[in-house]
Scaffold this motif. Structure first.
Motif, PDB file in Angstrom:
ATOM      1  N   VAL A 176      -2.822   0.062   4.499  1.00 25.95           N
ATOM      2  CA  VAL A 176      -1.915   1.208   4.432  1.00 25.95           C
ATOM      3  C   VAL A 176      -0.916   1.078   5.571  1.00 25.95           C
ATOM      4  CG1 VAL A 176      -1.724   3.718   4.558  1.00 25.95           C
ATOM      5  CG2 VAL A 176      -3.690   2.677   3.423  1.00 25.95           C
ATOM      6  N   VAL A 177       0.377   1.068   5.217  1.00 33.77           N
ATOM      7  CA  VAL A 177       1.444   1.011   6.220  1.00 33.77           C
ATOM      8  C   VAL A 177       2.185   2.343   6.126  1.00 33.77           C
ATOM      9  CG1 VAL A 177       3.470  -0.239   7.037  1.00 33.77           C
ATOM     10  CG2 VAL A 177       1.594  -1.488   5.940  1.00 33.77           C
ATOM     11  N   ARG A 178       1.961   3.200   7.106  1.00 33.24           N
ATOM     12  CA  ARG A 178       2.413   4.590   6.999  1.00 33.24           C
ATOM     13  C   ARG A 178       3.033   5.065   8.320  1.00 33.24           C
ATOM     14  NH1 ARG A 178      -2.435   7.206   6.208  1.00 33.24           N
ATOM     15  NH2 ARG A 178      -2.245   7.156   3.947  1.00 33.24           N
ATOM     16  N   GLY A 179       4.152   5.811   8.191  1.00 36.26           N
ATOM     17  CA  GLY A 179       4.704   6.510   9.353  1.00 36.26           C
ATOM     18  C   GLY A 179       5.284   5.601  10.412  1.00 36.26           C
ATOM     19  N   ASN A 180       5.924   4.506  10.012  1.00 40.47           N
ATOM     20  CA  ASN A 180       6.605   3.622  10.955  1.00 40.47           C
ATOM     21  C   ASN A 180       8.114   3.834  10.864  1.00 40.47           C
ATOM     22  OD1 ASN A 180       4.202   1.790  11.838  1.00 40.47           O
ATOM     23  ND2 ASN A 180       4.073   1.871   9.611  1.00 40.47           N
ATOM     24  N   ARG A 181       8.827   3.366  11.879  1.00 39.30           N
ATOM     25  CA  ARG A 181      10.257   3.645  11.963  1.00 39.30           C
ATOM     26  C   ARG A 181      11.000   2.442  12.513  1.00 39.30           C
ATOM     27  NH1 ARG A 181      10.518   9.295  11.907  1.00 39.30           N
ATOM     28  NH2 ARG A 181      12.711   9.248  12.507  1.00 39.30           N
TER      29      ARG A 181
END
Length: 873
Positions: A176-181
């Motif tokens: 899960v790749v989540r909430g990166n910027r």
């Protein structure tokens, strides 16, 4: 040189035979462990990565892990070595990797070291949570959550806040790749970073399996408001960005990712493209994956005359790349809105997918409820909305869709303009501009729409978009076996003083300077828009069904019915406007002689059981009295280049209709009005099928008695609509592999009876039929009867029987039933049988076995015969 080669070979053999190590990591363990076991687990994943070598595995227990202990160095990341496999999801005591559960025991790799992302503080986060640089296919990430990355322009790469991949071939599974910027662009360092979730650079080949890429956000472009300043664009690829590489997605979900907004200013930046995924000069292969709710970036606003265009491709944006999607869903994605400015600007194109200069192949995909963003308002003119609410292709050589559903997509509305209203985008479902050929095979384009033109408070209203279902410009079109229904083209925009805008034409399909060949298709219930109000009304839309503009269309084996436009043209021109040639088609209002005919096609139920047009239950198949049955031409069937019937044969005409039912089904009650050897194909996308009959058993259950060692074959005698499937059961328990009409080698149980039943299934339903009750037959019916030991067949045992037995054994005297002499029931005749019988008669020892003392059948198998025995009836 030979010595060097030999040494290298020996070293390779030694290296390849070294046993791979497992390094254990658990953040809840005390310090001082060496990672050799769970009890001695390392607390830091970085420590395990420092010692792991190719072939090693790292097992990580549930917990939160950071690349560093403090916020002092954002450049630190989890750097995965070549050939190292990192597995998460452990409880912390497993001995076997298969016992882990990543959904329960979550392993979180985060760049938010300070834990302050919830307060909007990202600048101290790690630039890249995970780095995969120059690694091979044995490098694996499995069962991890990656979050809190924030790639900065001053970092190793401004891209890939969650995962940065370069020149590598790793495998990511259940990640899960989540909430990166990625950060916003800086004045001297260009635009914002791409690929907030994952950035893939170089000639990488990356495979993602069962992964989730969600809620990642690219940064905005730099805003420059100086007199001649150039603002930078927003970051592209909110979820994933790929340059010059191959990305394979299997069963992945890309959801709620956002590309960046262009910087505002005198010359504003464009919005970032590809809210879910952006690809340049690469190859995307996606199977059974979903792109949901992603958004491309808005263009930057300008107070001057600059234009910030909205980002293309809400779900996917591909440029100079190849895209192959199979079994994928793209839903509720949206392109970026153009920036607000004095001059009109256009929002992004391709709500679901935007492809420019590449190759596209979609099979069995669903493109649902995507949209292009509204056109922005301007001080003089309002901007237009982008083309292709569902799909937009520009200069794509041969975009091909096979068995796809394109439904509920739309181009964006237009905001209010002062002098001129903006134009709405065309191609609510599909828009194609340039290229060699657009191919649609067995597709559904249903319930798509283009927006109405923008309203102008003063002079000219905006034009509505053409082609609610599909719009093709300067590209040849091949369409076969498709349904185009319930699509809408918008009305022209109103004007306060001069003239309203034009309504959208070709609500089903609009073709401008495009050679369109449409066969075996159903085009129905589409509606073109009206002209806009003004001191002079705008032109209404023409051709509710199809509009051919510039080049004559070819229509064969197809039906056009119940289409409408606001132009007040004839019933026929409401179906088709512009030059067209017809063969074996049904067209409402037809009066042009041979080639077509006018009739009510008698569809099954166009708006379905729910009485709502454009939903899944709409039925455009044919009622039993339809005039389209057996009325087409077999010679006009297209070749099955896509093996639609699944028989591995492509050098044959298409053998199935849009439902997957057989083509060329003869209705014996209807005279053939078409052409070709019977059965003659029906007109339209669907072939009439005879009434579906649920399987019916034609014989009652039977009772079957079997002797020992006897077997039988049971048959399921049924009638019903083919194809039919079988599954046999024994006393209600499924018999594995028993899936044929017959069940061989059935034997009786030693005790009681057994019920054999079969479940018979077809497209209409299923039945369970008890075929037979099988039991053991009475022994009296299974062989010759005798009394064991009664050699002379007088019904009693005596000295005479001993004499008969000895004469048979010693002298070869023949008897009618040698089996009766086998007193010890061992299958042979010897002196022992005489001793056995004498011991019973004179000493009262064991009696002979069955059949004794009454007549009966030998219950045990024996090689001894029994032809005649007079002592039994």
């Amino acid at each position: 040189m030979r010595i060097c080669i030999g040494i290298v070979s020996v070293l390779l053999v030694i290296t390849n035979n070294v046993r791979a190590d497992v390094h254990y990591v658990d953040s809840s363990r005390p310090s001082g462990g060496d990672g050799s076991s769970w009890d001695a687990a390392l607390r830091s994943l970085c420590d395990a990565l420092d010692v792991a070598v190719s072939g090693d595995e790292i097992w990580v227990a549930a917990g939160r892990y950071t690349p560093r202990s403090t916020g002092s160095n954002p450049a630190e990341s989890f750097v995965i070595g070549d050939g190292v496999a990192v597995f998460g999801g452990f409880r912390g005591d497993e001995a076997v990797r298969g016992d882990r559960d990543p959904t329960v025991h979550r392993v979180i790799l985060t760049g938010d070291v300070a834990g302050d992302d919830a307060m909007g503080r990202y600048e101290d986060n790690s630039d890249h949570v995970v780095i995969l640089d120059d690694v091979g296919t044995s490098t694996v990430l499995d069962g991890l959550t990656i979050t809190g990355g924030h790639a900065r322009p001053t970092s190793l790469s401004p891209h890939g806040g969650g995962v940065w991949i370069r020149d590598a071939r790793p495998q990511l599974r259940s990640v899960v790749v989540r909430g990166n910027r990625t950060s916003d662009g800086l004045e001297l360092l260009g635009g914002a970073g791409f690929g907030a979730g994952i950035a893939i650079e170089g000639r990488s080949e990356v495979t993602l399996t069962d992964c989730v890429i969600e809620a990642n956000v690219c940064g905005d472009g730099y805003a420059d408001s100086t007199p001649l300043g150039l603002s930078s664009p927003g970051g592209s690829g909110g979820g994933i960005a790929v340059w010059d590489g191959t990305l394979t997605l299997d069963r992945c979900r890309v959801e709620d990712n956002v590309a960046g907004t262009g910087g505002a200013g005198t010359q504003p930046g464009n919005g970032g493209a590809g809210g879910g995924l952006f690809m340049s000069s690469g190859w995307l292969i996606a199977n059974d994956s979903t792109f949901l709710g992603n958004a491309a970036g808005h263009g930057g606003d300008s107070s001057a005359f600059g234009v910030g265009l909205g980002g293309d491709g809400g779900g996917i944006c591909s440029r100079m790349s190849a895209v192959d999607l199979h079994g994928c869903t793209l839903a509720e994605n949206i392109t970026g809105r153009a920036g607000r400015a004095n001059l009109p600007a256009t929002s992004g194109s391709g709500g679901g997918i935007s492809v420019e200069s590449g190759r596209v192949f979609l099979r069995e995909c669903s493109i649902l409820d995507n949209q292009t963003a509204p056109g922005a308002s301007g001080s003089r003119e309002s901007g237009g909305s982008g083309d292709g609410g569902g799909l937009a292709f520009r200069d794509v050589s041969t975009p091909t869709l096979v068995r796809c559903r394109v439904a509920g997509n739309r181009t964006g509305s237009i905001e209010l303009g002062f002098i001129v209203g903006g134009h709405a985008g065309s191609g609510g479902g599909v828009h194609a501009l340039g290229g060699d050929a657009l191919t649609l095979i067995h597709c559904e384009l249903v319930g798509n729409s283009t927006a109405s033109g923008g309203v102008a408070t003063e002079y000219l209203g905006g034009d509505a978009g053409n082609g609610g279902g599909v719009a093709a410009l300067l590209i040849d079109v091949t369409m076969a076996g498709c349904v185009i229904a319930w699509n809408l083209s918008g009305d022209g925009g109103a004007a306060g003083i001069v003239e309203g805008g034009s309504g959208g034409s070709g609500a089903g399909g609009y073709f401008w300077m495009s050679d369109a060949d449409i066969t075996q298709s159903t085009i129905a219930n589409n509606t073109a828009g009206g002209g806009g109000d003004g001191s002079a009304f705008g032109d209404p839309g023409f051709g509710g069904g199809l509009c051919f503009d510039g080049i004559a269309g070819q229509v064969s084996n197809s039906v056009l019915a119940a289409n409408a436009d606001a132009a007040g043209t004839s019933l026929f021109e409401s179906q088709v406007f512009g030059p067209a040639a017809f063969e074996f088609s049904c067209v409402s209002g037809w009066d042009g002689g041979s080639g077509a005919f006018d009739a009510d096609p008698l569809f099954h139920d166009p708006d379905g059981v729910d009485q709502t047009p454009g939903t899944d239950d709409d039925r455009f198949d044919l009622a039993s009295d339809s005039p389209l049955i057996d009325a087409g031409s077999n010679e006009l069937l297209v070749n099955d280049d896509w093996d639609l019937d699944g028989n591995s044969e492509v050098d044959e005409p298409v053998g199935v209709d849009l439902f997957g039912f057989a083509r060329r089904v003869d209705d014996i009650l209807v005279p053939d009005s078409g052409v070709g050897e019977a059965p003659v194909v029906d007109i339209g996308a669907f072939e009439w099928q005879p009434p579906c009959v649920v399987p019916i058993a034609t014989t009652p259950p039977v009772r079957l008695q079997l002797c020992p060692e006897e077997v039988a074959t049971l048959w399921a005698d049924v009638v019903g609509t083919a194809p039919v499937e079988f599954q046999w059961y024994e006393d209600g328990v499924l018999i594995v592999g028993a899936v044929e009409a017959s069940l061989p080698d059935v034997a009786a149980a030693k005790r009681g009876s057994t019920i054999y039943s079969v479940e018979v299934t077809n497209a209409c339903g299923s039945i369970v039929h008890d075929v037979a009750t099988v039991s053991t037959a009475p022994l009296s019916e299974c062989g010759p009867q005798f009394i064991r030991g009664d050699g002379n067949a007088d019904g009693a045992l005596s000295l005479v029987d001993i004499v008969v037995l000895l004469q048979f054994v010693l002298q070869g005297t023949q008897v009618g039933c040698p089996a009766s002499l086998d007193t010890d029931d061992d299958g042979t005749l010897t002196i022992a049988d005489a001793i056995f019988l004498a011991s019973y008669i004179y000493l009262g020892e064991s009696a002979p076995g069955e059949p004794y003392p009454l007549c009966g059948v030998d219950p045990t198998s024996t090689p001894l015969a029994c032809v005649e025995f007079a002592g039994c009836p």
